[in-house]
Every structure is written in C-alpha cells, then in structure tokens.
Design a protein around this motif. Structure first.
Motif, PDB file in Angstrom:
ATOM      1  N   THR A  77       0.910  -1.316  -0.036  1.00  0.00           N
ATOM      2  CA  THR A  77      -0.178   0.149  -0.034  1.00  0.00           C
ATOM      3  C   THR A  77       0.869   1.371  -0.084  1.00  0.00           C
ATOM      4  OG1 THR A  77      -1.585  -1.117   0.987  1.00  0.00           O
ATOM      5  CG2 THR A  77      -1.851   1.055   1.218  1.00  0.00           C
ATOM      6  N   GLN A  78       1.932   1.081   0.899  1.00  0.00           N
ATOM      7  CA  GLN A  78       2.867   2.340   0.732  1.00  0.00           C
ATOM      8  C   GLN A  78       3.395   2.774  -0.583  1.00  0.00           C
ATOM      9  OE1 GLN A  78       6.322   1.801   3.369  1.00  0.00           O
ATOM     10  NE2 GLN A  78       7.305   3.099   2.095  1.00  0.00           N
ATOM     11  N   ILE A  79       3.755   1.515  -1.390  1.00  0.00           N
ATOM     12  CA  ILE A  79       4.582   1.905  -2.562  1.00  0.00           C
ATOM     13  C   ILE A  79       3.385   2.408  -3.653  1.00  0.00           C
ATOM     14  CG2 ILE A  79       5.714   0.735  -4.513  1.00  0.00           C
ATOM     15  CD1 ILE A  79       7.169  -0.907  -2.618  1.00  0.00           C
ATOM     16  N   LEU A  80       2.257   1.710  -3.378  1.00  0.00           N
ATOM     17  CA  LEU A  80       1.243   1.986  -4.404  1.00  0.00           C
ATOM     18  C   LEU A  80       0.511   3.641  -4.416  1.00  0.00           C
ATOM     19  CD1 LEU A  80      -0.987  -1.218  -4.300  1.00  0.00           C
ATOM     20  CD2 LEU A  80       0.269  -0.338  -6.272  1.00  0.00           C
ATOM     21  N   THR A  81       1.126   4.081  -3.046  1.00  0.00           N
ATOM     22  CA  THR A  81       0.662   5.630  -2.939  1.00  0.00           C
ATOM     23  C   THR A  81       2.014   6.487  -3.010  1.00  0.00           C
ATOM     24  OG1 THR A  81       0.622   5.147  -0.533  1.00  0.00           O
ATOM     25  CG2 THR A  81      -1.375   4.752  -1.771  1.00  0.00           C
ATOM     26  N   SER A  82       3.059   5.887  -3.440  1.00  0.00           N
ATOM     27  CA  SER A  82       4.190   6.673  -3.282  1.00  0.00           C
ATOM     28  C   SER A  82       4.421   8.032  -4.391  1.00  0.00           C
ATOM     29  CB  SER A  82       5.395   5.840  -3.594  1.00  0.00           C
ATOM     30  OG  SER A  82       5.400   5.180  -5.004  1.00  0.00           O
ATOM     31  N   PRO A  84       1.853  10.569  -4.826  1.00  0.00           N
ATOM     32  CA  PRO A  84       0.406  10.942  -4.217  1.00  0.00           C
ATOM     33  C   PRO A  84      -0.185  12.052  -5.611  1.00  0.00           C
ATOM     34  CG  PRO A  84       2.115  12.111  -3.036  1.00  0.00           C
ATOM     35  CD  PRO A  84       2.775  10.813  -3.976  1.00  0.00           C
ATOM     36  N   GLU A  85       0.660  12.738  -6.192  1.00  0.00           N
ATOM     37  CA  GLU A  85       0.127  13.612  -7.149  1.00  0.00           C
ATOM     38  C   GLU A  85      -0.868  12.838  -8.119  1.00  0.00           C
ATOM     39  OE1 GLU A  85       4.403  12.362  -8.383  1.00  0.00           O
ATOM     40  OE2 GLU A  85       3.337  13.131  -6.560  1.00  0.00           O
ATOM     41  N   SER A 120       0.577   9.536   5.225  1.00  0.00           N
ATOM     42  CA  SER A 120       1.746  10.942   5.089  1.00  0.00           C
ATOM     43  C   SER A 120       1.325  11.279   3.701  1.00  0.00           C
ATOM     44  CB  SER A 120       2.803  10.603   5.374  1.00  0.00           C
ATOM     45  OG  SER A 120       3.776  11.785   5.128  1.00  0.00           O
ATOM     46  N   GLN A 121       1.586  10.204   2.742  1.00  0.00           N
ATOM     47  CA  GLN A 121       1.670  10.294   1.390  1.00  0.00           C
ATOM     48  C   GLN A 121       0.099  10.735   0.875  1.00  0.00           C
ATOM     49  OE1 GLN A 121       5.176   7.047   0.206  1.00  0.00           O
ATOM     50  NE2 GLN A 121       2.873   6.654   0.116  1.00  0.00           N
ATOM     51  N   LEU A 122      -0.985  10.130   1.627  1.00  0.00           N
ATOM     52  CA  LEU A 122      -2.264  10.620   1.288  1.00  0.00           C
ATOM     53  C   LEU A 122      -2.342  12.011   1.483  1.00  0.00           C
ATOM     54  CD1 LEU A 122      -4.424   7.509   2.359  1.00  0.00           C
ATOM     55  CD2 LEU A 122      -3.818   8.280   0.174  1.00  0.00           C
ATOM     56  N   PRO A 163       7.233  12.991   6.496  1.00  0.00           N
ATOM     57  CA  PRO A 163       7.008  14.466   6.159  1.00  0.00           C
ATOM     58  C   PRO A 163       5.827  15.093   6.340  1.00  0.00           C
ATOM     59  CG  PRO A 163       8.079  12.948   4.657  1.00  0.00           C
ATOM     60  CD  PRO A 163       7.610  11.964   5.345  1.00  0.00           C
ATOM     61  N   ASN A 164       4.612  14.500   6.472  1.00  0.00           N
ATOM     62  CA  ASN A 164       3.449  15.035   6.526  1.00  0.00           C
ATOM     63  C   ASN A 164       2.384  14.603   7.787  1.00  0.00           C
ATOM     64  OD1 ASN A 164       3.503  16.632   4.027  1.00  0.00           O
ATOM     65  ND2 ASN A 164       3.427  14.402   3.022  1.00  0.00           N
TER      66      ASN A 164
END
Length: 712
Positions: A77-82, A84-85, A120-122, A163-164
C-alpha cells in the motif's frame, strides 16, 4: 543495497528505489523497493530493503487483506501511494480503507511505520480529489489512528515521523504527583515538513514556550486532578495540512492550509476509553503568508457528528504576552480532547506610498490645467464652428478633466486604521481565511465616478470619429445619410452619457456589496478589481468585462477610423505634391499630415492600446518599459490635446474679433461678404473681409481644406 539503489534520505523517512516497475511487469513507474533511514547509535543507516510485487493493485490488496501478512499489505500500500500527485479519489478511498483495516487489526506493531507513511503520502494528494465520496472513509481513518495511539504496549514510548505526519504514543506515570501534564511540541523545518529531531514530548506542570527557537505547534494536556491510576496512556497525531478535514463552513480563497493535531489520554486500566482532561492548551505560530498579516483566529475542533469544525468548548488563550502576540503566536484552551486546529484569517498587506508616483501626479496635474484651458478656448471659437463638433469636443475634454481630478484627489486610498487581531475576546467561527473590511469612506464612489467618466471619454471619442466619418462619406458622395443637427445632438447625448451610466450602474449592481466591496474595487487603490489573491490578473474580475472589453471595442473602431483618415490624407497629400512646384510646400504638406494623424490618435485615446500590451507581456523588462510609456503618454493626454488639437488660427481670429475698446482717429473702414462656389458637391464657403483706408484685407474666417490656388 543488493540490486537496489536509493537516494539520500532524512533520518526517519523512507526512500524508494531508483529501479522501477516496467510496463511488461505492471504498475508502470512505481518503485520496486523501499527502505527506511534510521538512527543507529548516532549513525544514519538504511534498514533492509522491502520489495514490491509489480502488477499488484489496491483492489488486489483489499481482497487479500484478511489472508496475507499485515506487513506485506502495508508495504504494498505504501508503494502504491508513493506518487500521491497521481492518486484519484478512488485510489484514496481504497488506500484509506486498507489502512483503516490495518490500524484496527491486532498484528500491526511490526508494520506501523509503513502504514504511517501511507497516511503521510495521502496528505500530499491533490486537494481536489478529496470530496464527499472520500469524507466518510477519511473520518474512519483519522478516528482509527487516534485510537491506535492509545494502544501502546509494554514499551514506554513509540514515535513515527514522516514528512506530513507525526505520531507519538507514550505512557506517563502520574501517581504521587509525578506528572501534572504532558506537552507535545513540533518545530517545523524550512520546508514545513516534519523531521524526527524536531519532535519533542515532556512532562511539565504547564505549557512552556521556548524563547530562543522558532515555535511551531505545541499542545499541553493537563491531567485530571483526581487520579488514582498507575499510569496514563497518551497519544498525539500531528497532520501537516487539513486535507483530511475538509470544511464546508470555512472558505480558503488565499489557499492557506492549517496544521491539525490530535491529543488523547486514557487510563491504563480502562483500555481505549478516553479520559476527560482538566484542560487542553494549544500554542501555535503559523508560517508567514506572503503579502498578508494575521488579523484574527478561531480555536476549533473537528466535530465528527457535524462533519466540520466547531468552536464549542474552546476559547482563546489570554495568557500570551504582547511579545508573543508580536511574534504572531496564537493560543487556545479547550475542555476536551480530540482533533484541534486554529482557523486563521489574514488581511492583505497594502503598501501605501506617501505621495503618488511623481510622473503620474505631475502629468495628471498639468493635464488638468491644459484641459481647462482647452475647454475655454473651444468655447471661445464655438460661434464659428458647428455646434455638434463643439459639443462633442467639450464633452471629451470635460469627462477627461473630471477623471484626472478624481484620480489626483481620490484614487489613492488611505490606509485602514486598526489593530491586528483586534477581536481577542470571543471565539467565533470564521467564514474565510481572507479578512475583508466592510466598505466605509468614499473609495467606492470614487471608483464608480472614475469608471463612468473614463468610459464616457472613450464613448465621446468614438462619437467624434463617427461624425468625421459620416461627414467625409457625404462629401465623397459615398453615403447619403443625413441627420438634422438637433437629432444628432440628442442621439450623441443619449449614447455619450447613457452608455457609460448604464454599464457603471450594472457593474455596481452585480458585483458590489457593503460586506465585501473588493468584489467591485481594489483594496489598495480606488479602481476596479483586477487582481486575484495571488497578485495576478484575474479575468473574472470586474475590470475585464466592465471596462477592458467595451473599451477594446471602442478603441478598435477608433483605430480603424485613424487608418482610414490617414490613408485619405496620404492620397490628398500626393495630389497636392503633384500640383506643387516647390519642395518646401511638399515638406510642409507632409508635416501637416503627420501632425494631423498624431493629433487624431491622441484625441481618440489610442495611446491606451499600450495598456492592453501590458496584459499579454510576460517579460519583466518589457513590462517595465511598457508601464513607463503607458504612464507618460496617458497622464499627459491633456497636455497633448492642448498642444495638438485646438485650431490656433481660428482661435487667433476669434480673439481678434472679440469686442475691444475703440479710439476714434478718423479712420474709415468697410466690410464685405464674399461668397465663392468651388466645384460640384463642395459646400459654399463664406468669408468676412474687412478693409481699412490702406486697402489691406484680413481674413477673419478662413476656409479649410481647400487647395491653395482656390483659396487665393
């Protein structure tokens, strides 16, 4: 690391491999592996790389979530949302559902880092992708994350910083007065991202402020006075922006975002049931907003039942010193724990000059004097000229004169007097991040009058050009349309003053309100609204459709007229040169035609075309040069009219014909009326001639546009 390469990464953050999935493998462009940079006894170290199976989708993970290891699901899931744009609302919804399921599961301890990275990526996804479709799923995610922070196990503390998003879970011993409260502080980096060495927690009796370092977000939870439990579980979640908390009640025309921080406590003996604190205090120093100053703020929390921000149970802090307020710090106190934030309202900064620009002020002032003199001279010679021409010219000069007077004495708006953050007594829900003062003073009236008189100037310019065109077409027998002088006067008055009045009134009616006058005019200058909140030209503002577009049509018509008359003048000059025998006469004729074209261009207001070039110019140097030229030519338009437009020969004659005291010296004179008919279709030319005893003739009313030999 093995077959993967990673770039430099901050401690605590994750890095993605430079090796990407190919189109043949699926998941094109996504990294094949990820790793975390950790602090190993003071030495930054990458952990073992976690790989991703290319071709896996979020839909696949939703189906496998109950049958596959939580770490594998979290890493994928982390890599699939890496990126975010590129995430859509559907991607965000699926990723949020997967993450919520992981947070509510019992085997997430080893995969919490990957899950926090996903959240954070979302938060970096496009704001437009967050909507009513995602709101309920996102609320479930934030609620699950808040509860998860209170499930800390045997370890005394756990911190995850991305980061977020920053998350902190800890146990605090409160027996025998060992701790009265807990404070969480986050100092932002230069990029406003969170890093692990800028996140702090401490057991303190009250909220403390570090006077030497920049202050970001601070929250202090005061434990309840009656406490018999051995320990308290405390959880904090800090969001870098509010994309998970989309408000319908608070607008953001300035595009501002706000930190959101969640603080929760519970007894170590009651599981996830939250404990009510004595109070919660927040201290926040917002990052500066370009060309804006903090005006007011509201202390709010996210009400899940309302699905929006609420001020209930929160108040503005009154213990901040004047120094703290001067630093831009704001404080709040609430009587419950949940997700908190501060809604900030900014007032746009306006730079008021002590005096107008020298070129503008001097040019307009001289134009006022010149236009006043031109109107006086025009009235002097009005008896020897058609009344329609006099009426149009006087209307042009008068409207331009009044515009310049308004510009000099009313356009420079005085600064708004008031204190920053004036309302510190009440905690009221704000409507917008942009504060707009209620309309007061004459600025709106000045704007409307300037709008009216400048439109009137261009309208009368076009009427003058129309009159010249019709006269010329009738002389050349290309048009047989004839209007009586009285009818033409009535039509000119209706169009010349009526069109500007209608357009000005309509603009006021559709765009002006007392509560928000900036929909109609500018804040720093009494003129039509033209810029957006970022200082760039906004085509939706009133200046475009109520001024630029109608004036562009009038200027286009005037330009066509100028070209037509210039071509006609060139043809006439060529015929004159063929009949002329001296080069001097040729030079004088050419010079007269050039001056005539320049005079007509000035009278028709064609120098305003430079202003349209400013709208399409993007080069700073070119824009500066055009601005100077535009300023010089248009502020001195009145002077140009005075020097180029009046018929000085006619004026001189009119001045000599004015009654003067006479002294009888025995001279005798006679007056004659001479009439000459010159060719078919040409008007009769009348001359009044006077002779004295010396038999000298003086032309008092010279004919115009006749060949030299015919005049003689």
């Amino acid at each position: 690391m093995g077959r993967f390469t990673f770039n430099k990464t901050a401690v605590g953050w994750f890095s993605y491999s430079n090796e990407l999935c190919t189109s043949s493998e699926g998941s094109t462009g996504l990294p094949k592996a990820t790793t975390q940079c950790t602090n190993d006894n003071g030495r930054p170290t990458f952990q073992r790389a976690q790989t991703f199976r290319c071709g896996t989708s979020l839909g696949d993970l939703q189906q496998m979530i109950n049958s596959t290891n939580a770490s594998t699901i979290a890493i994928s899931t982390q890599i699939l949302t890496s990126k975010p744009e590129t995430l859509t609302a559907e991607n965000i919804t699926m990723a949020a559902k997967i993450t919520t399921t992981l947070l509510l599961g019992s085997s997430l301890k080893e995969a919490i880092n990957f899950t926090v990275v996903t959240i954070s990526q979302l938060l970096k996804a496009s704001r437009s992708e967050f909507s009513s479709q995602t709101s309920s799923v996102i609320e479930s995610l934030t609620s699950a994350l808040e509860n998860f922070t209170l499930t800390v196990g045997s370890s005394q503390s756990e911190t995850v910083v991305q980061p977020n998003l920053a998350m902190k879970s800890l146990k605090v011993n409160v027996s025998h007065g060992a701790a009265q409260g807990i404070q969480f502080s986050a100092t932002p980096s230069t990029t406003q991202s969170f890093v692990s060495d800028r996140i702090y927690t401490s057991s303190v009796p009250q909220l403390t402020i570090n006077k030497t370092t920049p202050t970001g977000v601070n929250i202090f939870i005061k434990f309840p006075q009656e406490r018999t439990q051995e320990a308290m579980k405390v959880g904090f979640v800090l969001y870098q922006n509010d994309k998970f908390f989309q408000s319908r009640r608070f607008a953001t025309p300035l595009g501002t975002t706000r930190n959101v921080i969640t603080g929760s406590i519970s007894s170590d003996t009651v599981g996830l049931r939250k404990t009510v604190p004595e109070f919660v205090e927040l201290l926040y120093q917002p990052p500066p907003i370009r060309n804006a100053t903090l005006y007011d703020f509201a202390c709010v929390f996210w009400d899940y039942s309302l699905g929006d921000w609420s001020t209930e149970g929160c108040f503005k802090s009154n213990r901040l010193s004047e120094t703290d307020l001067a630093r831009g710090m704001v404080g709040c106190v609430c009587n419950h724990t949940t997700s908190f934030s501060m809604l900030l309202s900014f007032r746009k900064d306006v730079k008021y000059s002590k005096a107008m620009d020298i070129i503008t002020f001097v040019g307009c002032f001289l134009s006022v004097i010149a236009l006043s003199a031109t109107i006086l001279l025009e009235l002097i010679v009005s008896k020897s000229r058609k009344s329609n021409t006099t009426m149009i010219l006087v209307s042009i000069y008068s409207s331009l004169l009044l515009f310049n007077l308004l510009f000099i004495f009313g356009a420079n708006k005085p600064p708004v007097v008031g204190t920053v953050m004036a309302d510190r007594s009440g905690n009221h829900m704000l409507k917008s991040d942009l504060h707009v003062d209620r309309d007061s003073g004459p600025c709106t009236a000045v704007t409307a009058l300037m709008h009216f008189f400048l439109l009137a100037t261009f309208t009368w310019n076009a009427l003058y050009a129309m009159q010249m065109l019709l006269t010329n077409l009738r002389r050349t027998q290309l048009c047989s349309l004839r209007l009586s002088q009285s009818r033409f006067t009535v039509i000119s008055l209706i169009v010349g003053w009526g069109f500007p009045l209608v357009l000005t009134s309509f603009t006021l009616a559709v765009s002006y309100s007392v509560e928000n006058p900036l929909n109609y005019r500018q804040q720093e200058f009494c003129w039509l609204a033209t810029m957006d909140e970022n200082g760039t030209f906004d085509p939706r503002r009133t200046l475009l459709w109520s001024f630029l577009l109608p004036v562009a049509v009038l200027l286009f018509f005037n330009t066509v007229e100028l070209v037509y008359f210039s071509i006609t003048a060139v043809r006439q000059a060529r015929r004159t040169r063929r009949r002329s025998k001296t080069k001097t006469n040729n030079s004088c004729t050419l010079l007269k035609e050039v001056i005539s074209s320049i005079s007509l261009a000035v009278l028709l207001g064609l120098t305003w075309l430079i202003g349209y070039l400013l709208l399409v110019s993007h080069d700073p140097d070119v824009h500066t040069v055009l601005s100077i030229i535009f300023c010089v030519f248009n502020t001195t338009q009145g002077i140009q009219i005075f020097l180029l437009i009046p018929d000085w020969g006619r004026i001189s004659t009119a001045l000599r014909s004015m009654p003067t005291p006479t002294v009888s010296i025995g001279l005798h004179s006679k007056k004659y009326n001479v009439r000459a008919q010159h060719g078919k279709g040409l008007p009769e030319v009348y001359r009044k001639m006077e002779t004295d005893f010396t038999s000298n003739f003086h032309i008092l009313s010279p004919s115009s546009n006749l060949p030299k030999e015919k005049e003689t």
